[in-house]
Design an enzyme around this catalytic site. Structure first.
Site, PDB file in Angstrom:
ATOM      1  CG  ASP A  94      -2.207   0.731   1.021  1.00  0.00           C
ATOM      2  OD1 ASP A  94      -2.364   1.395  -0.024  1.00  0.00           O
ATOM      3  OD2 ASP A  94      -3.083   0.639   1.909  1.00  0.00           O
TER       4      ASP A  94
ATOM      5  CG  ASP B 170      -9.465   3.190   0.252  1.00  0.00           C
ATOM      6  OD1 ASP B 170      -8.575   2.760  -0.507  1.00  0.00           O
ATOM      7  OD2 ASP B 170      -9.297   3.346   1.475  1.00  0.00           O
TER       8      ASP B 170
END
Length: 557
Positions: A189, A241
């Protein structure tokens, strides 16, 4: 007269080379902890989701990854607590049995285990000057303490000096630890244009473990470096997201998990990123928020559109919902074999209509069928969405099947329309009228039928010898005399044109077959000829010492 086929005219771009780690030949399918479990994972919760993946029948459909995301680590006021070699320490209050035991549990169910990390080295590792496993180096040798990395949990991650050999050794040691635990999938990430060196280091590290580990990048990767992500990784997040963070719990956790605007935002992203998807590397549009009914924040129509778009775009299908509370409506969506097949066909769709709330996407599968998705992306009011077969890529009649219901819609002559509710989709398989002749079943001179490259139709393709005069000869049957469009599907993994003559009952034309980028990438060459009633001989012959391209099939319309 035989109906002629007019193919969509598109420039043949040479695709970027995909990761050659041999993984994710088709998009990954499974479950990830972030959306529903969020900041509070523990081993019992992960085990329960793994159990449900199997008991629900989803695992049998291909949903096999169980991915533990962020917040499994232990933190103090200076960031991540680390082990004796400077790697993140697992919070034993959450995972008292350890990560290996959890991975073993997942593996025992026939599933695969995923894990999570972000770039850099923890501040606590540098402050304590932890040794780098297997070397004489220490954390302070490799850390650039003037710069930090993006991290969403404990923060305090210094960047690494990859000019120092200890930096790669540190990443190798971390990857080796994960491999020893049984990790099958790794999400890194916080990746962006400034972390290319980190992504390269992790790619090298995962390969040197000797364990096949699917490598995923997150999130909001810049498209300017798309070729780099494709070369190094098996998937890459194209946006932020999909979660709305609008739930009633801490930090917006709980239901709803998402909303329609977050899903619809992926349409423009998918249109831009479409050229970069293919076997070994996929555009990741984030979690699939289907499973828990309307409470996820989407209506049933919107959830079907959500799954349709992820399937059309060939995105990884990683569920974010609570698998222990699946609704029957949503389970039926997720287990629809026809939708799963669209996702797993290895082709990312193109957008061909984008007008207000109306969108239409199409892709041509290796077998020659077209998959077409029509959407009303609005939030109020019905809308009639239309597309012509020429926009899809052919002309003439075609048999249409509704892929959500499985029902035949009969033969449709030249265009298709659907009046859709707000957020509704129509997904159809379109099979143009005509005949297909597989090259491997034709007469072959100076060549052989093979199957060592992907994407072919039938049982294989013909690899002609690299000599002038090698040929493939088809016998084509026509019910009546008339004009027909013949389409040869071919691959040329070189940069050199491989021309062929096409002889049809004594009439000869010459066609060029330029490079397609690699031997797994197929292209079409169409030409119009006159056929006699009954049997016709169609021979494709190489004209240079380089031979012809690989030939997959001949379509006759």
């Amino acid at each position: 007269m035989l109906a002629a086929v007019a193919l969509v005219a598109t420039a043949l771009a040479v695709p970027a080379a995909a990761s050659d780690n041999g993984l994710s030949i088709r998009p990954a399918m499974g479950w990830s902890s972030w959306s529903f479990v969020r900041r509070w994972p523990d081993e019992n919760k992960i085990k329960a989701q793994a159990d449900a993946l199997v008991s629900s029948g989803l695992a049998a459909k291909g949903f096999v990854y169980v991915n533990l995301d962020d917040f499994y680590q232990k933190c103090d006021s200076n960031g991540f607590v680390v082990d004796s070699y400077g790697r993140w320490a697992v919070d034993t209050a959450k995972f008292p049995s350890g990560i290996k035991a959890l991975a073993d549990y997942v593996h025992a169910k026939g599933l695969k285990f995923g894990f999570y990390v972000t770039p850099g080295i923890a501040k606590n590792a540098v402050t304590a000057n932890k040794p780098i496993e297997g070397t004489s180096y220490h954390a302070q040798d490799i850390a650039d303490t003037t710069q930090t990395h993006k991290n969403y949990n404990c923060k305090n991650m210094y960047r690494l000096k990859y000019s120092h050999p200890g930096a790669q050794a540190f990443i190798n040691s971390w990857a080796n630890q994960m491999a020893s635990w049984g990790v099958d999938y790794l999400k890194i990430d916080g990746a962006d244009a400034t972390t290319i060196a980190d992504v390269e280091a992790w790619d090298k590290a995962l390969r040197q473990t000797g364990r096949p580990i699917n490598f995923a990048l997150s999130n909001n990767l810049p498209i300017a470096q798309a070729d780099t992500w494709k070369r190094l990784a098996n998937s890459w997040r194209t946006q932020g997201d999909v979660e709305c963070y609008c739930g009633s719990g801490p930090n917006g956790s709980g239901y709803p998990l998402t909303d329609w605007s977050h899903v619809v935002s992926r349409f423009n992203s998918a249109a831009s990123w479409q050229p970069y998807a293919g076997p070994g590397g996929w555009n990741d549009y984030d979690s699939l928020q289907i499973g828990n009914g309307d409470q996820v924040g989407l209506t049933a129509d919107q959830r079907r559109s959500h799954m349709t778009h992820w399937a059309m775009a060939a995105s990884p299908l990683l569920l974010g919902t609570d698998l222990t509370a699946l609704t029957s409506v949503d389970l039926a969506m997720l287990k629809n074999d026809r939708l799963i097949a669209v996702n797993q066909d290895g082709v990312a769709a193109q957008r061909i209509v984008n007008s207000g709330v109306n969108q239409v996407w199409r892709k041509r599968e290796p077998g020659g069928d077209y998959i077409v998705a029509l959407y009303n992306t609005g939030t109020s009011g019905n809308s009639t969405v239309s597309v012509t077969w020429s926009q899809v890529g052919f002309t003439g009649p075609a048999a249409v099947t509704n892929l959500w219901s499985g029902a035949s819609e009969g033969t449709v002559s030249s265009s298709y329309s659907a009046t859709l509710r707000p957020g509704e989709t129509r997904l159809i398989r379109v099979r143009p009228a005509g005949q297909r002749y597989e090259a491997e079943n034709a007469a072959i001179s100076q060549g052989a039928a093979e199957s060592n490259h992907s994407g072919f139709s039938g049982t294989g393709f013909v690899n002609g010898d690299n000599v002038a005069g090698s040929y493939v000869e088809f016998t084509v049957n026509a019910a009546a005399a008339g004009t027909a469009t013949l389409t040869l599907r071919y691959a040329n993994g070189t940069s050199i044109n491989r021309p062929m003559t096409i002889d049809v009952d004594g009439t000869t034309i010459t066609r060029d077959f330029p490079g397609t980028g690699n031997w797994d990438t197929w292209a079409d060459s169409a030409f119009t000829v006159s056929l006699n009633a009954g049997a016709n001989t169609v021979r494709a012959t190489a004209t240079t010492a380089n031979g012809g391209p690989n030939l997959d099939y001949l379509d006759v319309s």
